[in-house]
Motif scaffolding. Structure first.
Motif, PDB file in Angstrom:
ATOM      1  N   THR C  83      14.318 -78.923  73.105  1.00 33.81           N
ATOM      2  CA  THR C  83      15.701 -78.475  73.002  1.00 33.81           C
ATOM      3  C   THR C  83      16.272 -78.151  74.384  1.00 33.81           C
ATOM      4  O   THR C  83      17.424 -78.464  74.674  1.00 33.81           O
ATOM      5  CB  THR C  83      15.796 -77.261  72.068  1.00 33.81           C
ATOM      6  N   GLN C 122      22.645 -78.061  65.911  1.00 34.95           N
ATOM      7  CA  GLN C 122      21.735 -77.873  64.787  1.00 34.95           C
ATOM      8  C   GLN C 122      22.417 -77.191  63.599  1.00 34.95           C
ATOM      9  O   GLN C 122      22.272 -77.611  62.476  1.00 34.95           O
ATOM     10  CB  GLN C 122      20.540 -77.035  65.243  1.00 34.95           C
ATOM     11  N   ASN C 123      23.181 -76.142  63.890  1.00 35.15           N
ATOM     12  CA  ASN C 123      23.887 -75.446  62.802  1.00 35.15           C
ATOM     13  C   ASN C 123      25.315 -75.959  62.681  1.00 35.15           C
ATOM     14  O   ASN C 123      26.165 -75.313  62.115  1.00 35.15           O
ATOM     15  CB  ASN C 123      23.875 -73.945  63.047  1.00 35.15           C
ATOM     16  N   GLN C 180      27.756 -81.467  57.818  1.00 36.21           N
ATOM     17  CA  GLN C 180      26.983 -82.299  58.720  1.00 36.21           C
ATOM     18  C   GLN C 180      27.802 -83.506  59.149  1.00 36.21           C
ATOM     19  O   GLN C 180      27.809 -83.905  60.316  1.00 36.21           O
ATOM     20  CB  GLN C 180      25.696 -82.708  57.998  1.00 36.21           C
ATOM     21  N   ASP C 198      20.836 -82.287  67.955  1.00 31.90           N
ATOM     22  CA  ASP C 198      19.826 -81.232  67.964  1.00 31.90           C
ATOM     23  C   ASP C 198      19.436 -80.922  66.522  1.00 31.90           C
ATOM     24  O   ASP C 198      20.199 -80.281  65.813  1.00 31.90           O
ATOM     25  CB  ASP C 198      20.395 -79.983  68.651  1.00 31.90           C
ATOM     26  N   GLU C 199      18.284 -81.381  66.098  1.00 34.39           N
ATOM     27  CA  GLU C 199      17.803 -81.172  64.725  1.00 34.39           C
ATOM     28  C   GLU C 199      18.947 -81.370  63.727  1.00 34.39           C
ATOM     29  O   GLU C 199      19.271 -80.451  62.961  1.00 34.39           O
ATOM     30  CB  GLU C 199      17.246 -79.739  64.576  1.00 34.39           C
ATOM     31  N   PRO C 200      19.571 -82.525  63.695  1.00 28.71           N
ATOM     32  CA  PRO C 200      20.818 -82.655  62.946  1.00 28.71           C
ATOM     33  C   PRO C 200      20.635 -82.542  61.436  1.00 28.71           C
ATOM     34  O   PRO C 200      21.590 -82.303  60.724  1.00 28.71           O
ATOM     35  CB  PRO C 200      21.297 -84.066  63.305  1.00 28.71           C
ATOM     36  N   ALA C 202      18.139 -80.626  59.905  1.00 31.27           N
ATOM     37  CA  ALA C 202      17.233 -79.522  59.536  1.00 31.27           C
ATOM     38  C   ALA C 202      17.812 -78.664  58.422  1.00 31.27           C
ATOM     39  O   ALA C 202      17.066 -78.102  57.624  1.00 31.27           O
ATOM     40  CB  ALA C 202      16.935 -78.667  60.762  1.00 31.27           C
ATOM     41  N   THR C 231      13.844 -83.351  67.287  1.00 34.58           N
ATOM     42  CA  THR C 231      13.353 -82.965  65.968  1.00 34.58           C
ATOM     43  C   THR C 231      11.909 -82.497  66.062  1.00 34.58           C
ATOM     44  O   THR C 231      11.188 -82.845  66.990  1.00 34.58           O
ATOM     45  CB  THR C 231      13.476 -84.144  64.978  1.00 34.58           C
TER      46      THR C 231
END
Lengths: 304, 271, 406
Positions: C83, C122-123, C180, C198-200, C202, C231
């Motif tokens: 990351t 990510q969020n 998303q 970034d961890e799309p 998760a 990831t």
């Protein structure tokens, strides 16, 4: 460097104005209190010498420094009036904080156990009185506690007493006023720690054989101690210096330090002694203030 | 995640109900008695508005009320501005020189006995030979209430996901633009709440105002205080009721305003 | 529509840059590289980049080339620095050392708002006070695009992520999958040269994650854009990426295609990190044609095929994937050519886990070592199943063994 530090620069620039403001209107005034507490009383306007005079330059400042004296502090420790008001402040604050804890804990606990959707409403209900004027709330109690007020009428009607009880100008009235005014300050930090506690902990405790009472004493209460500490200090510190409540509700027999300060300042016009009392009060408050600060930091670090 | 449903026990309900009754009953009684026709504050003489009309004929009281409103409005506005800037500095400034002094100066007044704050500011004003009155009280109130604004706004800022600001920068905003277009709209409810808090605190204060005001410019709480010292008067009940009503109106308007300005799920806590 | 700008313009189109002429408008869904690269030149070159937080070395002198149009995955356990590396590409962290070349320009010190790369968080980091449309238009407005152009681009993006009819909704009125998509549309709207993810996936549940993986791959192929995804989910990386960089402790352990990573890991760490594996430490005995005979610590001799790169060390580790270990009740029928080569290990089944598509067995050898084997359940009835306590023969071919020299 990171995105945060890119952000930090303008943020620090934003803080310049409030920083200067607080230095000028919070920090510098303390310097004056300290200085005047060390100077002589005079019958003048303003009633103290020497006055800080920048125009006279260093020589004058040196001269002024040589005139500083500890007389006012000597007076504070030698006169029983000051010592007793000092002790009374601490006593009243400790007693009130204890009562506030006893009353506030069950309320906060009750709030935290409410169904989730009711909790914000309960919190609102606790906070709203805080928004209504503090003075008005004390006044409301004078209404109730006076000689032929509602409380006495009710007690007489229920034949609990046969003659009206004197409530006003007693310590009881003062404690009622203090508890009433500071209750939200006690409830909110307590509620904050109790609400975020995992209900599964209690279930785990009872699963492991603890009765509800033991589960409370062995699990809930120890975990709520940071909230207890925060609430207690949040109440204790301002109560020590309280002026309005004892002035309006307590008897005139003995005074708290805030009242003494007020009396010296407004009635006796003895500014140096009043300043010395302020410094003494501040010294009294520094340990709990530092303790509170440490507690806050620890709660923040603990991911709370 | 579903939270376990809390059971409502009689003990919990009782302690809550008693607590709330303790908090509200005195105020309710005060409001009811402000409409009492009788001069005797403890005897119910039927409904009447006479104490309200009496207030509106009391020149001195009206002047004090007007003074208080002006002080509260001006000091709350300046305090909101300064307090918000201070909150930004603390929440986004990372580490900087003098940071702990800064936060100390902002947190201490929250619990500092008012007699100390009042006395120290007065000594400053005397040393500056400032004429005491509207401006000195306003200055004093600004200093006290901006600390409360800082706390309210700072806690909101701390709860905002920093990746929102990063996303704004990623999409072409410099830091200042990112703050103005993303963060600021999100903290508006807290800023409004801060203003309300500052306004009501200023409207409430006796001690600091007593120290910092000059002759002939008493605020409403100072006048109420001196009347209350002499005993309960029905007119004071009426004034207090109006102050409560005013604060209620301010809270309602402000919470509407903050709801309108942000329809995001989370609304600012009133403290 | 219009031709590609022939010169190097290291900025997404539409973003004002006083130093360089505006690139010509692009086709609605344009292929990504907006400048021509020399044939052997990567789009993004990371050169000896390092980053330390306090005493923690997050990224340790890492070098990596990423070609235009690639779907690249950075895979690693949490805290491996993946990351941090991504955030340095986006500009949220500045490297302590090294260069990040985008085309020919070093962007290591360029602040995030001036970089022609965009990131999907990510969020999601959707602006809660803005509608879907305003979220997508946010970056376009900052770029100073004309109003009608913005409207066209937003409509195009909304269509791309299939969110028609949702434009006026606020983020909290959207489902996780819709959020998303908005985040994706927002980060694509500026047509970045590189999209960082970034961890799309998760925050999505398993079913939605699988369909979204396919959609993301399809989108990346259609746009011809360069995607770099971070990831910790190896399945996700293997499904989507054309190349994977496996990271550990701030370093790249191996950069390879998914197949290579699984079938020919460079190190014991990678072999263990990607999928399940049986490992046998041992000494190289003797060589015979392209075979190596390795005597394991347990005293078993295994025949393995010598990798293309000749083994130089004496101490090696033989790795075999569980699905390549066969089980049988008796020793397999010897094939004349294979007799000596087939590795046979006799043992007792200690654990049987039925997993639907396959059954995982643990076989305890006489030496005490445990071999894991997974057997595909090709028939519905359990005629082939083994029971715990049963004596079995575990065997595997030398070609299926990997020799790791560390």
């Amino acid at each position: 460097m990171s995105a945060r530090s890119i952000f930090a620069r303008p943020a620090r620039l934003a803080a310049i104005a409030p920083y200067l403001w607080m230095v000028l209107f919070f920090l510098v005034p303390f310097g004056f209190v300290l200085k005047i507490s060390l100077s002589q009383t005079a019958i003048a306007q303003p009633p103290y010498v020497p006055l800080f005079d920048l125009t006279a330059g260093w020589a004058a400042i040196k001269a002024a420094l040589s005139e500083l004296s500890l007389d006012n502090f000597k007076l504070l420790v030698s006169d029983s009036l000051y010592i007793s008001s000092y002790l009374r402040s601490i006593f009243v604050a400790v007693t009130s904080t204890a009562i506030l804890l006893l009353i506030g804990y069950p309320i906060a606990y009750g709030m935290a156990r409410l169904p989730q959707r009711w909790q914000p409403i309960a919190m609102m209900l606790v906070i709203v009185p805080f928004w209504t004027s503090f003075l008005i709330r004390i006044y409301a109690w004078i209404n109730i506690l006076q000689h032929d007020g509602l409380l006495n009428k009710m007690l007489l009607a229920l034949h609990i007493v046969s003659t009206p009880v004197v409530w006003l100008s007693t310590d009881t009235a003062m404690y009622i006023g203090i508890v009433y005014s500071y209750l939200p300050f006690m409830i909110l930090p307590l509620y904050a720690t109790l609400a975020k506690m995992d209900g599964a902990l209690i279930e785990a405790a009872s699963d492991l054989g603890a009765s509800p009472g033991r589960a409370f004493w062995l699990v809930t209460f120890p975990l709520s101690l940071p909230g207890v500490g925060a609430g207690a200090l949040l109440c204790f510190i301002p109560i020590v210096g309280e002026f309005v409540i004892p002035d309006l509700l307590a008897g005139s027999g003995s005074m708290m330090i805030g009242q003494t300060l007020w009396l010296e300042f407004f009635t006796n016009k003895d500014w140096p002694v009043a300043s010395a009392a302020a410094v003494a009060l501040l010294l009294l408050l520094i340990p709990p203030l530092l303790l509170y600060d440490r507690l806050q930091r620890r709660t923040l670090r603990g991911g709370g | 995640m579903t939270r376990r449903v809390n059971r409502i026990s009689p003990f919990n309900i009782t302690s809550l109900a008693l607590g709330l009754a303790f908090l509200y009953l005195p105020i309710v009684i005060l409001v009811i008695y402000s409409f009492n026709a009788s001069r005797l504050v403890t005897v119910w003489g039927g409904w009447s508005l006479r104490w309200y009309t009496e207030f509106f004929n009391d020149r001195a009281m009206l002047d004090a009320a007007w003074m208080s409103l002006r002080v509260a409005a001006v000091s709350a506005t300046v305090a909101t501005l300064l307090g918000t800037l201070a909150a930004i500095g603390l929440a986004r400034g990372e580490r900087f020189k003098g940071r702990s002094l800064f936060s100390g100066m902002l947190y201490a007044p929250l619990v500092m006995p008012e007699v100390i704050s009042g006395l120290s500011l007065l000594l400053l004003f005397v040393a500056l030979s400032a004429e005491r009155g509207f401006w000195t009280v306003t200055l004093a109130h600004t200093t006290l209430t901006m600390c409360f604004v800082t706390v309210v706004v700072q806690s909101r800022l701390a709860s905002i996901d920093r990746s929102l600001e990063e996303a704004a920068m990623d999409l072409g905003c410099d830091p200042v633009r990112a703050f103005l277009s993303v963060t600021l709209p999100l903290i508006v409810p807290a800023i409004v709440a801060g203003w309300m808090l500052a306004f009501t605190l200023s409207l409430d204060d006796v001690v600091i105002a007593s120290f910092t005001t000059g002759p002939g410019s008493a605020t409403l709480p100072i006048r109420i205080y001196s009347e209350v010292r002499l005993g309960v008067k029905p007119q004071i009940n009426a004034i207090c009721t109006m102050v409560i009503a005013l604060i209620a109106v301010v809270i309602v308007i402000a919470s509407f305003a903050s709801k309108l300005s942000s329809s995001q799920g989370e609304s600012a806590a009133p403290l | 529509m219009t031709e590609e700008s022939p010169e190097i313009t290291p900025k997404a189109d539409g973003i004002a840059d006083p130093a360089k002429p505006e690139p010509p408008p692009q086709a609605p869904v344009s292929p990504a590289p907006q400048f021509e690269l020399a044939a052997d030149m990567p789009l993004l070159r990371i050169e000896g980049v390092g980053k330390t937080f306090g005493s923690f070395r997050a990224v340790d002198r890492l070098s990596l080339d990423i070609r235009a149009g690639e779907f690249f995955a950075l895979l690693g356990p949490s805290g491996c620095g993946k990351t941090t590396l991504l955030r340095m590409l986006a500009g949220f962290e500045t490297p302590d050392e090294g260069r990040i070349l985008l085309g020919a320009k070093d962007i290591a010190q360029v602040p995030p708002h001036l970089r022609p790369v965009n990131m999907m968080f990510q969020n999601y980091a959707l602006f809660p006070h803005l509608s879907v449309r305003d979220n997508i238009a946010f970056g376009l407005k900052r770029a100073g695009m004309a109003r009608d152009e913005i409207a066209t681009r937003v409509a195009e993006m909304v269509a791309l992520v299939k969110l028609e009819g949702m434009e006026k909704r606020k983020p909290d009125q959207l489902s996780g999958g819709q959020k998303q998509r908005v985040a994706l549309a927002r980060s694509l709207a500026r047509r970045p040269q590189v999209l960082l993810l970034d961890e799309p996936l998760a925050a999505l549940d398993k079913k939605l994650r699988e369909s979204t993986q396919l959609e993301l791959m399809d989108l990346q192929r259609r746009l011809g854009m360069t995607f770099i995804i971070v990831t910790h989910d190896q399945e996700e990386a293997m499904t989507m990426a054309s190349r994977i960089g496996v990271m550990d402790a701030g370093r790249l352990e191996q950069v390879a295609t998914p197949r290579e990573l699984y079938e020919a890991p460079h190190s014991r760490w990678v072999a263990e990190f990607i999928g399940d594996v049986n490992l046998f430490d041992g000494e190289v005995g003797w060589r015979e044609n392209n075979r190596l005979l390795v005597t394991t610590r347990e005293g078993v001799t295994l025949a393995v095929t010598e990798p293309r790169q000749r083994v130089t060390k004496a101490t090696v580790c033989v790795a075999i994937r569980p699905e390549k270990v066969k089980l049988s009740r008796r020793a397999p029928v010897s094939d004349a050519a294979n007799t000596h080569a087939i590795n046979r290990l006799e043992g007792v089944v200690t654990d049987v886990s039925y997993l639907g598509g396959l059954t995982a067995y643990k076989v305890k050898l006489e030496s005490g070592a445990v071999v894991r084997a997974s057997v595909a359940n090709t028939a519905r009835l359990d005629i082939d199943a083994y029971l715990a306590g049963q004596r079995v023969m575990a065997w595997f071919a030398p070609d299926d063994c990997m020799v790791l020299e560390q």
